[in-house]
Write an enzyme that holds these catalytic residues in place. Structure first.
Site, PDB file in Angstrom:
ATOM      1  N   HIS A   1       0.884  -1.218  -0.086  1.00  0.00           N
ATOM      2  CA  HIS A   1       0.047   0.031   0.172  1.00  0.00           C
ATOM      3  C   HIS A   1       0.826   1.174   0.030  1.00  0.00           C
ATOM      4  CE1 HIS A   1      -3.108   3.003   0.858  1.00  0.00           C
ATOM      5  NE2 HIS A   1      -3.967   1.988   0.826  1.00  0.00           N
TER       6      HIS A   1
ATOM      7  N   ARG B   1      -6.194  10.160  -0.560  1.00  0.00           N
ATOM      8  CA  ARG B   1      -5.751  10.654  -2.073  1.00  0.00           C
ATOM      9  C   ARG B   1      -7.204  10.755  -2.944  1.00  0.00           C
ATOM     10  NH1 ARG B   1      -3.048   6.396  -3.975  1.00  0.00           N
ATOM     11  NH2 ARG B   1      -3.645   4.895  -2.228  1.00  0.00           N
TER      12      ARG B   1
END
Length: 1206
Positions: free
Chosen positions: A694, A717
């Site tokens: 990740h 994000r």
């Protein structure tokens, strides 16, 4: 829809004024038993249409108050939206000229006009109120000449008889002018065609915010097709809850039913038959009505009131609205044909009433009767039932007022089309299916979302469940998930108007998984079951999945999570789901599911039987050191991945030693023991080297060396957070795939340095104030304030100081990003989605440090779409076989995510396959060993049984592109079909209101467990049922029946046909006639393998004739069998249209082929089996007879006696 009701419906809907299903039954309504005092009811007539309003007596409003509210709304609507009121606001707009100042619309007109504009766009002009100029043209030529905007003198507001006359004359002129004088010519006139070009929304009006203006002088709006629904909405809005409002066939309900019921029932009137319409016209003619427009009475000549006949009883929940449009409000006769008063806006002509075209369209929308009204109008205007269905289906999703149901009716059959959610098994069929097995004991390993879902699904299927968890707490890594759960076609997407579909979802999943194994069958199941899984969480456990994000690698906003709670506190979605499920299990399932924490499973208990591995239970080590054996009927492994396996002999060291020492977001429990115990039993492992980093594991500045990182969720994000390196430069599309973002950080960023500690490469994550708001301040507070993972910066200068980069470099980075955001494209990183802006002028920013961390292991045990654990075989018809009684779901499995898991698919996989595996594990104890028990005995099985589609496979990677293999679950996971080799089945189902039926030879063997597979064409050559097979999805239900066929018996070391021993079998197949041959070859090769030397003297030859290479299936399989059993099996392919480079047979099967490739001359122990199109089989029979084959040596599927199905 209810098939039978005990009380009369709460309301009714009908048309304004108001081939088929073999299983359809009209509902029956008995007299209502509702106490009269529970409602305050007012009724009346406005604009020639009856209305009725019911308000709960407890609402504190009397009949007079209700009537005043209703009258006020009607008055406002007539003064605003009525074309028949010359002073209405809509007529002010219609009188405007090009160049006049734009009209500022009232709030009511603005709402309706904007709603109409949206419906015009979404229905592709099937609904278009701009058709009014055409109406005006007909109106001006009518018997009573009048303009499109009648004056006060010739049209009083309540002069309904005058309106009636004028409307009738519009239809008269439409009938006269809309068609040529030739009764056989239905083309519209040139004048009508010209008006049609002008009578479209795009060419007629311009709407901007609250202003509307004309694009040409003849532009005119008729909002009657949407205003009625709006009126119902407005009345319902102004009345107290609980209430039901009916007007002219439109109904809306608000609140709960006063009797405490969750639903209000609405009866849908059954339309008149074509015969009844014709007789009705004849009757009113005799009574003196003047044509060609006729008004039919509400009862027929026998006095039978049609209100006693319902087409359906539809249940409405709080906020639901229903609208109905039909073709027989007024009937128009011309040249012996009947026409409806409805105008097709695309063709500008009346709809002809016949048995094939759409007679009635009923639409149920959540929250808007106005939209339901427009959609029902649009649907019926299309005339064709299939086109109407194709119009309405997308409104189930991607629409803020989602369509919950629809009913399309045409008279022939009757043909009835209802909304069908792909892959959703009807509740009544599922309940009946689950009644066929005895209660089983299911052992579930692991208590994350997969384990909890499996346990609850198994318990719901009647099983007693033991859930074993090695940790002291339940939840596993699922409790740590924060980004959300994916799903397309969800209620939340529909409410927010998000466009998404299976193609995009599956494309994104496959694209993300490139480099690994994304089994198309598993991905399709994940996709189709995504919305049902999400809705299960929402409605079964009250999980409010109401917040949507578009994460990296996704084409749409489809990742769901929960909003902050009532106190504004963040709701971590994984933890919330797991806590809720645990509470439900401890309460509602306390007598069905036993949770044992501190219980580590050491190995599986198993045995071998006829080369089949069978699981019987597990060996458990309790936290106190005691070991014991727990026996059960089936075991479901949901133990998670191996993301924290750092030991030298662990799975990470074995498959990805390069990642040893990397930080991880996993709990220490993620060691992969479930994978290991399955492997010990022979389970196949796939993609074990595929480990996901990740990109955003938080580095805690106060504890940077801690190997376990808190995950910075994808939604950070997805809300507009950007990544920069230590130089202040962006280097990647933040919303790209996790694998790409992680690799970019490792490539373009410096290592983290703190004192003497040197850590991994890291990046800075910067969020503007807008991004923070999108992500949610309450949730952000957890990371920033409680955990200290973000630092506040007043401006860009402060951010540059924190990063340690040059301020001018960071300013240029943010200026470029802001400019890219404005144009929607970043040329540097190819970013095209910008959830929020950030610029050099941004203030109140926050900054965190992130590093790629081991997050997820894509590899694990191989499963099929039924959740059955697979082990490898040496056979040729599929390399795998399931380990009996062993199932798996979640991160311990492989084959779903491939090389890189798509964000949000983890919780989804756990829920989807956990439910599937749990329910399937509960069905291992069937009361009947065979699905079709009588078929084995005498072929007398005549009952159609529902079967659930498991998967659809491609038959060959190179050849056979026109064919598919459809596999259906038998009721029980261990059931056999009960068929003989060569026996075929009937398959039927409904599509677009038609019952489609076909006959297929299974390609699975009779002794295959839990599944039956068929081969079918997927192109038009497959016949009408091809439409059905292309339409269904995993979870869909069809009906299957055992039929006749070859009935070849493999008994011990001999093969029997009708009591005669067979030594040599010749197979002649044409096209999809290869299907029974595949099953026969499977059985034969298995027979040869088991018989060993005793199989000497047995032989099988195949000649396979097809049109082209795309019609040839299972070429690799045939070649493998030929190579492994060259003494016993051979095959020869003939193509009529061979591809370039073809070296095998060309043309049709001829005498020389029979002599060279079959057994010639024929002997007593020979049998030749034919299957293909009837013309092929007849030709082959003649050819075989010519070459000496006797009648008893030939079996032809098309000429044998079939067992009739009831």
């Amino acid at each position: 829809m209810s098939s039978d009701v005990r009380t009369s419906p709460d309301g009714e809907t009908r048309t304004s004024r108001i081939v088929g299903s073999v299983d359809f039954h009209f509902p029956v309504a008995s007299p209502s038993e509702e106490p009269a005092e529970i409602f305050k009811i007012v009724s009346g007539v406005r604009c020639q249409m009856p209305f009725k309003v019911k308000v709960a007596s407890s609402a504190g409003i009397d009949e007079q108050g209700i009537l005043e509210t209703v009258s006020q709304v009607f008055d406002e609507v007539e003064s605003t939206l009525s074309n028949w009121n010359p002073d209405s606001e809509i007529n002010v707009v219609n009188k405007m000229k090009v160049g006049d100042p734009a009209h500022k619309m009232s709030p009511m007109l603005r709402e309706v006009v904007l709603g109409a504009k949206e419906m015009v766009k979404k229905t592709n002009c099937a609904f278009d109120p701009s058709i009014a100029p055409l109406i005006d043209y007909y109106h001006s030529r009518a018997l009573f000449k009048s303009s499109s905007n009648p004056t006060n003198e010739n049209c009083k507001k309540n002069d309904e008889s005058r309106i009636e006359k004028e409307v009738i004359n519009v239809w008269k002129e439409l009938l006269k002018a809309g068609y040529s004088s030739n009764p056989m010519d239905t083309r519209i006139s040139k004048r009508v065609k010209k008006l049609l070009e002008l009578s479209t929304w795009s060419s007629a009006f311009s709407v901007h915010k609250e202003f509307i203006s004309k694009k040409h002088d003849e532009a005119c709006l008729d909002l009657s097709g949407i205003a009625k629904g709006y009126t119902v909405d407005e009345i319902a809005r102004r009345l107290p809850t609980s209430c039901m409002v009916e007007w002219g066939g439109d109904v809306k309900v608000v609140g709960k039913h006063p009797l405490g019921k969750n639903v209000w029932s609405v009866g849908v009137r059954k339309p008149r038959t074509l015969y009844e319409l014709q007789e009705g016209v004849k009757r009113v003619k005799e009574e003196g009505q003047q044509g060609p427009v006729y008004t039919l009475y509400s009862s027929d000549k026998d006095g039978k009131n049609e209100s006693d006949e319902y087409l359906a009883i539809i249940d409405l929940k709080d906020g639901d609205a229903i609208a109905t449009s039909g073709d027989c409000e007024k009937v128009i006769e011309k040249d012996g044909k009947l026409y409806s008063h409805i105008i097709n806006p695309k063709l500008g002509r009346l709809l002809e009433i016949n048995s094939e075209t759409l007679a009635q369209a009923v639409v149920v929308c959540k929250g808007s009767c106005m939209c339901a009204d427009a959609l029902s109008t649009a649907a019926i205007s299309l005339e064709d039932p299939t086109k109407a269905r194709e119009l309405l289906e997308p409104f189930r999703t991607a629409f803020r007022y989602p369509v919950n149901d629809f009913l399309l009716f045409s008279r022939d059959g009757p043909r009835i089309i209802r909304l069908q959610v792909p892959g959703l098994e009807p509740k009544e069929i599922r309940e009946k299916r689950l009644q066929s097995h005895e209660p089983a004991k299911v052992i579930v390993l692991g208590s994350g979302l997969a384990g909890m879902s499996a346990a609850i699904a198994a318990a719901d299927a009647g099983a007693k469940v033991i859930l074993l968890e090695k940790e002291e707490k339940t939840g596993g890594n699922s409790a740590k998930a924060t980004s959300g759960i994916n799903g397309w076609a969800t209620e939340t997407q529909a409410e927010q108007g998000v466009c998404d579909d299976e193609r995009l979802f599956e494309r994104d999943t496959h694209r993300s998984g490139l480099g690994g194994t994304t089994n198309p069958s598993l991905v399709r199941t994940l996709s189709i079951q995504s919305a049902p899984a999400g809705h299960w969480l929402m409605h079964r456990f009250n999980i409010p999945l109401k917040v949507l994000s578009q994460l990296g690698g996704h084409a749409a906003k489809r990742t769901h999570r929960a909003p902050p709670d009532d106190q504004g506190r963040p709701v971590p979605i994984g933890f919330f789901i797991m806590k809720t499920m645990r509470l439900v299990i401890e309460g509602e399932y306390s007598d069905k599911i036993e949770i044992r924490c501190g219980s580590k499973v050491l190995r599986l208990l198993s045995s071998d039987e006829n080369d089949c591995k069978i699981v019987h239970g597990v060996v458990v080590e309790h936290k106190n050191g005691n070991r014991y054996e727990e026996y059960g009927d089936s075991v479901v492994v949901c133990t998670g991945g191996f993301g924290c396996s750092q030991s030298p002999d662990g799975l990470m060291a074995r498959f990805r030693s390069d990642l040893l020492g990397f930080a991880t977001t996993n709990g220490n429990f993620a060691q992969g023991e479930g994978v290991s115990i399955c492997e010990e039993l022979g389970a196949e492992l796939i993609d074990m080297d595929k480990v996901q980093l990740h990109p955003t594991g938080f580095i805690n500045p106060k504890d940077p060396q801690n190997p376990t990182k808190i995950l910075a969720p994808e939604a950070i994000r997805g809300s507009g957070g950007i990544l920069v390196n230590s130089s202040g430069k962006r280097f990647v599309n933040e919303l790209d795939l996790r694998s790409i973002v992680s690799k970019a950080i490792l490539t373009h960023c410096d290592r983290y340095v703190s004192g003497t500690y040197t850590g991994p490469p890291f990046a800075f994550c910067i969020l503007s104030k807008e991004s923070q708001e999108l992500f949610g301040f309450p949730t952000l507070g957890f990371y920033k304030d409680k955990m200290g993972l973000f630092e506040e910066c007043q401006d860009i200068s402060a951010v540059a100081n924190l990063i340690g980069c040059k301020e001018e470099v960071l300013i240029e980075t943010l200026r470029s990003y802001s400019n890219a955001s404005k144009i929607g494209n970043c040329p540097q990183t190819n970013k095209s989605i910008f959830p929020a802006d950030i610029s050099p002028e941004s203030t109140d920013l926050i900054v965190g440090r992130i590093t790629p961390s081991i997050h997820y292991t894509m590899g694990g045990v191989n499963i099929n779409p039924a959740g059955e654990v697979q082990h490898t075989l040496t056979g040729h018809f599929g390399r795998h076989r399931h380990i009996r009684n062993l199932y798996a779901a979640g991160e311990c499995t492989g084959g779903v995510h491939g090389g890189n898991r798509l964000a949000g698919n983890s919780l989804l996989e756990c829920c989807v396959f956990g439910r599937i595996a749990g329910e399937r594990a509960a069905t291992v104890k069937q009361s009947e060993q065979c699905m079709f028990p009588q078929a084995k005995i005498d072929g007398s099985e005549t009952h159609w049984k529902p079967v659930v589609l498991r998967e659809v496979r491609n038959t060959d990677a190179v050849f056979g592109k026109n064919t598919i293999e459809a596999r259906f679950n038998l009721y029980g996971a261990l059931q056999h079909s009960g068929l003989d080799v060569g026996q075929f089945v009937g398959l039927r189902g409904e599509c677009d209101g038609e019952t489609l039926q076909g006959y297929f030879s299974p390609i699975t063997r009779p002794d295959d467990e839990g599944v039956i597979g068929i081969l079918a064409r997927k192109d038009e050559k497959g016949g009408p049922i091809t439409k059905l097979l292309n339409h269904i999805r995993p979870g869909s239900v069809l009906y299957m029946c055992a039929m006749g066929g070859l009935r070849l018996r493999f008994e011990g070391n001999s093969i029997k046909y009708r009591g005669r021993e067979i030594k040599r079998i010749g197979l002649l197949a044409g096209g999809t006639g290869i299907a029974p041959m595949i099953q026969i070859i499977r059985a034969f090769s298995d027979f040869v393998r088991k018989a060993g030397p005793k199989a000497n003297g047995y032989k099988m030859n195949l000649i396979f004739a097809a049109e082209g290479e795309h019609d040839v299936s299972y070429m690799k399989v045939l070649n493998d069998v030929k190579q492994d059993f060259p003494t016993y099996f051979s095959y020869y392919i003939k193509l009529n249209s061979p591809p370039l480079g073809w070296t095998e047979g060309v043309g049709f099967i001829e005498t020389r082929d029979i002599k060279a490739r079959m057994f010639h001359p024929a002997e007593a122990h020979d049998l030749c089996v034919l299957c293909g199109p009837p013309v092929f089989e007849r030709s082959m029979i003649k050819l075989l007879n010519k070459n000496g084959f006797e009648e008893n040596q030939i079996f032809s599927f098309s000429t044998m006696d079939r067992v009739s199905a009831k």
